[in-house]
Design a protein around this motif. Structure first.
Motif, PDB file in Angstrom:
ATOM      1  N   MET A   1       8.727   1.887  -2.905  1.00 19.64           N
ATOM      2  CA  MET A   1       7.441   2.584  -2.816  1.00 19.64           C
ATOM      3  C   MET A   1       7.066   2.775  -1.345  1.00 19.64           C
ATOM      4  O   MET A   1       7.175   1.860  -0.547  1.00 19.64           O
ATOM      5  CB  MET A   1       6.357   1.775  -3.541  1.00 19.64           C
ATOM      6  CG  MET A   1       5.000   2.449  -3.556  1.00 19.64           C
ATOM      7  SD  MET A   1       3.809   1.501  -4.538  1.00 19.64           S
ATOM      8  CE  MET A   1       2.358   2.516  -4.277  1.00 19.64           C
ATOM      9  N   ALA A   2       6.629   3.977  -0.998  1.00 19.90           N
ATOM     10  CA  ALA A   2       6.318   4.299   0.388  1.00 19.90           C
ATOM     11  C   ALA A   2       5.038   3.602   0.835  1.00 19.90           C
ATOM     12  O   ALA A   2       4.133   3.349   0.043  1.00 19.90           O
ATOM     13  CB  ALA A   2       6.172   5.810   0.548  1.00 19.90           C
ATOM     14  N   HIS A   3       4.974   3.295   2.136  1.00 21.10           N
ATOM     15  CA  HIS A   3       3.777   2.715   2.713  1.00 21.10           C
ATOM     16  C   HIS A   3       2.764   3.835   2.973  1.00 21.10           C
ATOM     17  O   HIS A   3       3.088   4.823   3.633  1.00 21.10           O
ATOM     18  CB  HIS A   3       4.104   2.032   4.035  1.00 21.10           C
ATOM     19  CG  HIS A   3       5.146   0.965   3.919  1.00 21.10           C
ATOM     20  ND1 HIS A   3       4.897  -0.265   3.352  1.00 21.10           N
ATOM     21  CD2 HIS A   3       6.447   0.951   4.300  1.00 21.10           C
ATOM     22  CE1 HIS A   3       5.998  -0.999   3.401  1.00 21.10           C
ATOM     23  NE2 HIS A   3       6.952  -0.283   3.968  1.00 21.10           N
ATOM     24  N   SER A   4       1.554   3.701   2.482  1.00 21.69           N
ATOM     25  CA  SER A   4       0.516   4.697   2.750  1.00 21.69           C
ATOM     26  C   SER A   4      -0.038   4.493   4.146  1.00 21.69           C
ATOM     27  O   SER A   4      -0.308   3.375   4.576  1.00 21.69           O
ATOM     28  CB  SER A   4      -0.599   4.591   1.711  1.00 21.69           C
ATOM     29  OG  SER A   4      -1.170   3.294   1.716  1.00 21.69           O
ATOM     30  N   VAL A   5      -0.213   5.600   4.882  1.00 23.98           N
ATOM     31  CA  VAL A   5      -0.598   5.549   6.291  1.00 23.98           C
ATOM     32  C   VAL A   5      -1.803   6.438   6.523  1.00 23.98           C
ATOM     33  O   VAL A   5      -1.880   7.558   6.009  1.00 23.98           O
ATOM     34  CB  VAL A   5       0.558   6.030   7.196  1.00 23.98           C
ATOM     35  CG1 VAL A   5       0.145   5.967   8.664  1.00 23.98           C
ATOM     36  CG2 VAL A   5       1.812   5.206   6.957  1.00 23.98           C
ATOM     37  N   ALA A   6      -2.754   5.941   7.319  1.00 28.61           N
ATOM     38  CA  ALA A   6      -3.904   6.736   7.744  1.00 28.61           C
ATOM     39  C   ALA A   6      -4.031   6.671   9.255  1.00 28.61           C
ATOM     40  O   ALA A   6      -3.631   5.683   9.874  1.00 28.61           O
ATOM     41  CB  ALA A   6      -5.179   6.229   7.080  1.00 28.61           C
ATOM     42  N   VAL A   7      -4.606   7.714   9.838  1.00 30.15           N
ATOM     43  CA  VAL A   7      -4.773   7.797  11.293  1.00 30.15           C
ATOM     44  C   VAL A   7      -6.254   7.934  11.615  1.00 30.15           C
ATOM     45  O   VAL A   7      -6.952   8.763  11.026  1.00 30.15           O
ATOM     46  CB  VAL A   7      -3.991   8.994  11.874  1.00 30.15           C
ATOM     47  CG1 VAL A   7      -4.294   9.163  13.360  1.00 30.15           C
ATOM     48  CG2 VAL A   7      -2.500   8.808  11.657  1.00 30.15           C
ATOM     49  N   LEU A  40       1.998   9.729   5.070  1.00 32.82           N
ATOM     50  CA  LEU A  40       0.732   9.958   5.760  1.00 32.82           C
ATOM     51  C   LEU A  40      -0.265  10.567   4.779  1.00 32.82           C
ATOM     52  O   LEU A  40      -0.092  11.695   4.324  1.00 32.82           O
ATOM     53  CB  LEU A  40       0.967  10.892   6.945  1.00 32.82           C
ATOM     54  CG  LEU A  40      -0.162  11.084   7.948  1.00 32.82           C
ATOM     55  CD1 LEU A  40      -0.584   9.756   8.567  1.00 32.82           C
ATOM     56  CD2 LEU A  40       0.265  12.057   9.046  1.00 32.82           C
ATOM     57  N   VAL A  41      -1.321   9.803   4.444  1.00 33.39           N
ATOM     58  CA  VAL A  41      -2.197  10.194   3.332  1.00 33.39           C
ATOM     59  C   VAL A  41      -3.613  10.537   3.740  1.00 33.39           C
ATOM     60  O   VAL A  41      -4.348  11.132   2.932  1.00 33.39           O
ATOM     61  CB  VAL A  41      -2.234   9.091   2.260  1.00 33.39           C
ATOM     62  CG1 VAL A  41      -0.843   8.856   1.667  1.00 33.39           C
ATOM     63  CG2 VAL A  41      -2.812   7.791   2.818  1.00 33.39           C
ATOM     64  N   ALA A  42      -4.063  10.167   4.959  1.00 29.46           N
ATOM     65  CA  ALA A  42      -5.466  10.415   5.310  1.00 29.46           C
ATOM     66  C   ALA A  42      -5.648  10.394   6.817  1.00 29.46           C
ATOM     67  O   ALA A  42      -4.819   9.855   7.562  1.00 29.46           O
ATOM     68  CB  ALA A  42      -6.362   9.363   4.660  1.00 29.46           C
ATOM     69  N   LEU A  73     -11.243   4.134   4.837  1.00 28.06           N
ATOM     70  CA  LEU A  73     -10.581   2.889   4.423  1.00 28.06           C
ATOM     71  C   LEU A  73     -10.938   2.543   2.982  1.00 28.06           C
ATOM     72  O   LEU A  73     -10.072   2.149   2.192  1.00 28.06           O
ATOM     73  CB  LEU A  73     -10.975   1.741   5.354  1.00 28.06           C
ATOM     74  CG  LEU A  73     -10.533   1.844   6.825  1.00 28.06           C
ATOM     75  CD1 LEU A  73     -11.102   0.677   7.625  1.00 28.06           C
ATOM     76  CD2 LEU A  73      -9.014   1.878   6.937  1.00 28.06           C
ATOM     77  N   ASP A  74     -12.211   2.686   2.632  1.00 29.26           N
ATOM     78  CA  ASP A  74     -12.647   2.333   1.279  1.00 29.26           C
ATOM     79  C   ASP A  74     -12.101   3.300   0.233  1.00 29.26           C
ATOM     80  O   ASP A  74     -11.710   2.887  -0.859  1.00 29.26           O
ATOM     81  CB  ASP A  74     -14.175   2.318   1.213  1.00 29.26           C
ATOM     82  CG  ASP A  74     -14.786   1.152   1.966  1.00 29.26           C
ATOM     83  OD1 ASP A  74     -14.072   0.157   2.207  1.00 29.26           O
ATOM     84  OD2 ASP A  74     -15.979   1.240   2.320  1.00 29.26           O
ATOM     85  N   ALA A  75     -12.062   4.591   0.571  1.00 28.00           N
ATOM     86  CA  ALA A  75     -11.650   5.596  -0.411  1.00 28.00           C
ATOM     87  C   ALA A  75     -10.144   5.641  -0.603  1.00 28.00           C
ATOM     88  O   ALA A  75      -9.648   5.791  -1.729  1.00 28.00           O
ATOM     89  CB  ALA A  75     -12.166   6.972   0.015  1.00 28.00           C
ATOM     90  N   VAL A  76      -9.396   5.499   0.483  1.00 28.51           N
ATOM     91  CA  VAL A  76      -7.942   5.705   0.434  1.00 28.51           C
ATOM     92  C   VAL A  76      -7.171   4.388   0.343  1.00 28.51           C
ATOM     93  O   VAL A  76      -6.070   4.336  -0.223  1.00 28.51           O
ATOM     94  CB  VAL A  76      -7.491   6.505   1.685  1.00 28.51           C
ATOM     95  CG1 VAL A  76      -5.989   6.707   1.691  1.00 28.51           C
ATOM     96  CG2 VAL A  76      -8.213   7.836   1.739  1.00 28.51           C
TER      97      VAL A  76
END
Length: 367
Positions: A1-7, A40-42, A73-76
């Protein structure tokens, strides 16, 4: 499973796109895109149009674009967060990410923070919450740097006695790379004392933080290796000219130079070694300036996260470099050698400017 990433902190889209022109967030995002196990999700930026341009570039869904990073952070609930904002707000944002239940790793731009207390707060939070926090001293992943360390570890110049550096811009900004590399070559040893001096008569503010025009610094590690370096942001040579290379390793039986400065007539090699009076170029795949290093740094961070290993770019390692930087400024402020660990919270260079001890005038509050 891929790691979800946000910037967090996308920065503005450049008028002339291309990897050299992009804000650092784009380089981080490219690194994640090039890693098969990251998604990269958000993204979040206080300027929504900047975040939207970033989302368009990296195919992030419109409902995953935020102006408030806490809401993101809370939503994603991303597993990995990259923080690409100015140093003055690194500490608050990184600690907020570390304290979020969903976040397992934070990769933050260098330098650590504009106060030593802020840098310590991030390192302490990482340890307390068992979250991997790293800082983007990506030049460690240059082949020239890695090859130099291999030569050193193989005894090519005998026992290491001294590490040196020359840096442009300032000891805080670019110099954080330079000192981090000194620590890397010295096997991550902790400095025991630092002594430095600064010259600052022309305002040099980068990303909202003061950087001196010139500086000299010397320190000693707990393993007996000495460090010294010069900084010149004025472009007229100054203390940096005394060292004339990015990093120098002086051993009992020879010298290694990483990024030696040229004389203008011919391009110097990225790496060279001298053991018998003559310099010999060492072939490397790259030099010291390549955006691929960010990709390699991110890949190593992800590997360490998966393996449960301490990454080279850890907050603890970054803090040892940051301590030398702030120790240099504190030494200049006290006009004395500073024994470490450093026992300050603030920013001695800023304090000297605000007190009128240096020529640049204090900034207005609204600036």
């Amino acid at each position: 499973m891929a790691h979800s990433v946000a910037v967090i902190g996308t920065g503005a889209e450049p008028d002339d796109p291309g990897r050299d022109g992009y804000a650092m967030a784009y380089h981080h995002a490219a690194g994640y895109e090039n890693h098969d196990d990251c998604d990269l999700v958000a993204c979040a930026d206080i300027v929504r149009e900047n975040a939207e341009a970033f989302a368009d570039e990296f195919a992030i869904d419109e409902d995953a674009v935020f102006e408030n990073y806490g809401a993101m952070l809370d939503a994603v609930e991303p597993e990995i967060v990259s923080v690409c904002v100015p140093p003055s707000i690194h500490a608050d944002i990184v600690v907020d990410c570390v304290e979020h239940d969903a976040v397992a790793a934070v990769h933050c731009e260098k330098p650590m923070a504009d106060t030593f207390g802020g840098a310590e707060r991030m390192a302490d939070a990482a340890e307390e919450h068992d979250v991997q926090v790293t800082f983007n001293h990506q030049r460690r992943f240059s082949d020239a740097v890695r090859t130099a360390k291999d030569l050193l570890d193989d005894g090519a110049i005998g026992e290491l006695e001294r590490v040196e550096f020359a840096a442009p811009v300032g000891i805080f900004d670019y110099g954080s790379h330079s000192i981090d590399l000194c620590n890397y070559f010295a096997d991550e040893a902790r400095a025991e004392w630092v002594m430095g001096q600064v010259h600052y008569d022309t305002e040099n503010v980068l990303f909202g933080t003061h950087n001196e025009n010139q500086a000299m610094v010397q320190w000693e590690y707990e393993n007996g290796v000495h460090g010294m370096g010069g900084v010149d942001a004025s472009g007229d040579g100054g203390p940096a000219a005394a060292f004339a290379c990015h990093n120098r390793l002086v051993g009992t039986e020879g010298t290694i130079e990483v990024g030696p400065h040229g004389d203008g007539e011919e391009e110097p090699p990225a790496l060279r070694i001298r053991t018998d009076g003559e310099w010999e170029a060492v072939e490397t795949e790259d030099g010291l300036h390549d955006w691929a290093f960010v990709d390699r740094a991110i890949a190593e961070n992800v590997r360490c996260l998966e393996a449960g290993e301490e990454p080279e770019l850890s907050a603890a390692n970054a803090l040892t470099a940051t301590e030398i930087i702030f120790g240099t400024w504190e030494s200049a402020r006290r006009r004395a050698r500073i024994d470490l660990p450093l026992d300050i919270d603030g920013n001695p260079l800023e304090a000297m400017v605000e007190a009128g001890e240096l020529d640049p005038a204090p900034r207005e509050e609204d600036e």
